[in-house]
Design a protein around this motif. Structure first.
Motif, PDB file in Angstrom:
ATOM      1  N   ARG A   1       3.698  -9.585   5.029  1.00 29.07           N
ATOM      2  CA  ARG A   1       3.280  -9.709   3.631  1.00 29.07           C
ATOM      3  C   ARG A   1       2.011 -10.541   3.592  1.00 29.07           C
ATOM      4  NH1 ARG A   1       9.208 -10.988   0.890  1.00 29.07           N
ATOM      5  NH2 ARG A   1      10.182  -9.039   1.602  1.00 29.07           N
TER       6      ARG A   1
ATOM      7  N   SER B   1      -3.385  -4.362  -5.130  1.00 33.96           N
ATOM      8  CA  SER B   1      -2.169  -4.461  -4.318  1.00 33.96           C
ATOM      9  C   SER B   1      -2.017  -3.165  -3.537  1.00 33.96           C
ATOM     10  CB  SER B   1      -0.933  -4.709  -5.189  1.00 33.96           C
ATOM     11  OG  SER B   1      -0.794  -3.708  -6.179  1.00 33.96           O
TER      12      SER B   1
ATOM     13  N   LEU C   1       0.581  -1.014  -0.385  1.00 27.61           N
ATOM     14  CA  LEU C   1       1.527  -0.849   0.706  1.00 27.61           C
ATOM     15  C   LEU C   1       0.719  -0.453   1.928  1.00 27.61           C
ATOM     16  CD1 LEU C   1       4.317   1.229  -1.089  1.00 27.61           C
ATOM     17  CD2 LEU C   1       4.273  -1.241  -0.696  1.00 27.61           C
TER      18      LEU C   1
ATOM     19  N   THR D   1       2.889  -5.345   2.867  1.00 29.88           N
ATOM     20  CA  THR D   1       2.326  -5.351   1.530  1.00 29.88           C
ATOM     21  C   THR D   1       1.102  -6.261   1.512  1.00 29.88           C
ATOM     22  OG1 THR D   1       3.722  -7.206   0.791  1.00 29.88           O
ATOM     23  CG2 THR D   1       4.561  -4.968   0.441  1.00 29.88           C
TER      24      THR D   1
ATOM     25  N   CYS E   1      -1.446  -8.154  -1.483  1.00 35.62           N
ATOM     26  CA  CYS E   1      -1.743  -8.449  -2.884  1.00 35.62           C
ATOM     27  C   CYS E   1      -2.900  -9.434  -2.942  1.00 35.62           C
ATOM     28  CB  CYS E   1      -0.537  -9.044  -3.598  1.00 35.62           C
ATOM     29  SG  CYS E   1       0.890  -7.941  -3.699  1.00 35.62           S
TER      30      CYS E   1
END
Length: 370
Positions: free
Chosen positions: A157, A234, A236, A246, A248
């Motif tokens: 992430r 954002s 994937l 992910t 962001c």
């Protein structure tokens, strides 16, 4: 190489960072060629002259081409707004200069490819300003991953957030112009993507969304101008090694000042890092009795080279400009045909293609291969 002549184009925030790095690299590392600050360019003769005096450059000009044409200049730092990178970097390479260019490479992928091709044909070193990869604690993270400390990585992430564009009444400036690129994904997302690229390898496919929180901004002389870039994005992502993830990013996140956060989850543990606490990482190992398990905080220390070149003890902490000095040392290593931890124009183009795939995905509303 006994000495190296430096030219600098642009003396804003990042230009000053480059100048500080050039001034500091030999005092910090002690094993570099003698750095000579030869020639500096800025928008006006007066501004260039003042900045040359402040930053220690011998000569100044309002014509950036004069820096490139100066025979005493061996390497050129390009720290101008993004849209100027291609012309300046390519001209420097064609003139036989090494290049240290700030990221991203260019708003247009074709220009980024031209930059890569110019570097290939020049026989010179051309690197990009991805200084976060130089953090000793990030390098230690790489060692932990390479050593299998958290097992097989299956999910990551990534976040990058700042609030310098969070105020709706902030004046319009070049980062809101389409000529600067897409917005947050190329101004910002390239940084966490550079960490992933070095730690885990390239991204293979993406599905992205972008948002424009403020449709226009005020002008200094009155009126308003339409915003042409996206301040929030954002995505994937899927890595070539099979891990999912992910991403962001936001330039309008109130309270976030310099957050570049990465969480890496593996089969036997996790690693967490946040740039706002850039001298530490947190490591979780699934070892021993569950009652004793928890995240351990590892502070940057002289055990994490080249921290020891700056400070003799842990807990004192390196800063942003120290990362730039380390990057400068790695550039000099590359210029001397030594093994160097950098992102050159070849690898940089891979990151640029990831960004452009995200933009394509946003418009296509689906997954796109990088």
């Amino acid at each position: 190489m006994e000495s190296v002549g430096v030219g600098l184009i642009g003396t804003g925030y990042m230009g000053k960072c480059h100048a500080l790095a050039w001034n500091c690299v030999n005092p910090v590392f002690g094993d570099c060629p003698q750095v000579k600050l030869v020639h500096l360019a800025d928008i006006t003769e007066a501004q260039a002259r003042d900045k040359a005096r402040e930053l220690g450059f011998a000569d100044s000009t309002a014509d950036w081409r004069a820096v490139i044409e100066n025979p005493q200049v061996d390497v050129v730092s390009v720290t101008t707004p993004n849209s100027f990178h291609p012309e300046m970097a390519i001209a420097a390479l064609k003139a036989g200069k090494h290049v240290w260019c700030e990221k991203p490479m260019a708003p247009d992928i074709k220009d980024a490819e031209r930059m890569r091709d110019a570097a290939r044909g020049s026989g010179r070193v051309a690197i990009l300003g991805y200084n976060y990869i130089q953090n000793p604690i990030i390098r230690h993270m790489g060692s932990l991953l390479d050593g299998g400390e958290i097992g097989e990585v299956f999910h990551i992430r990534l976040e990058m957030d700042e609030d310098f564009m969070a105020d709706p009444d902030a004046l319009f400036y070049w980062k809101s112009e389409a000529s600067a690129g897409y917005g947050a994904i190329d101004d910002f997302a390239v940084h966490p993507l550079s960490l992933v690229h070095k730690l885990l390898g390239p991204v293979s496919s993406v599905m992205a969304d972008m948002a424009m929180p403020y449709p226009d901004r005020p002008l200094a002389d009155g009126g308003r101008r339409k915003v042409e870039t996206y301040d929030i994005a954002s995505a994937l992502i899927r890595l070539e090694n099979g891990a999912s993830g992910t991403l962001c990013v936001s330039r309008t996140a109130w309270g976030r000042k310099g957050r570049v956060a990465i969480q890496i989850f593996g089969s036997r543990g996790s690693i967490i890092f946040d740039q706002e606490r850039m001298n530490e990482l947190r490591l979780y190992r699934n070892d021993g009795p569950s009652a004793n398990q928890g995240f351990a905080t590892i502070l940057a220390s002289p055990d994490h080279s080249p921290y020891e070149r700056f400070l003799p003890a842990p807990g004192h902490g390196l800063g942003f400009n120290d990362m730039k000095t380390i990057e400068c040392r790695q550039l000099l290593a590359a210029m001397q045909d030594e093994n160097a931890h950098v992102i050159d124009f070849e690898e940089g183009l891979i990151i640029e293609r990831t960004v452009h795939a995200m933009a394509q995905s946003y418009h296509a509303r689906g997954w796109v291969d990088v």
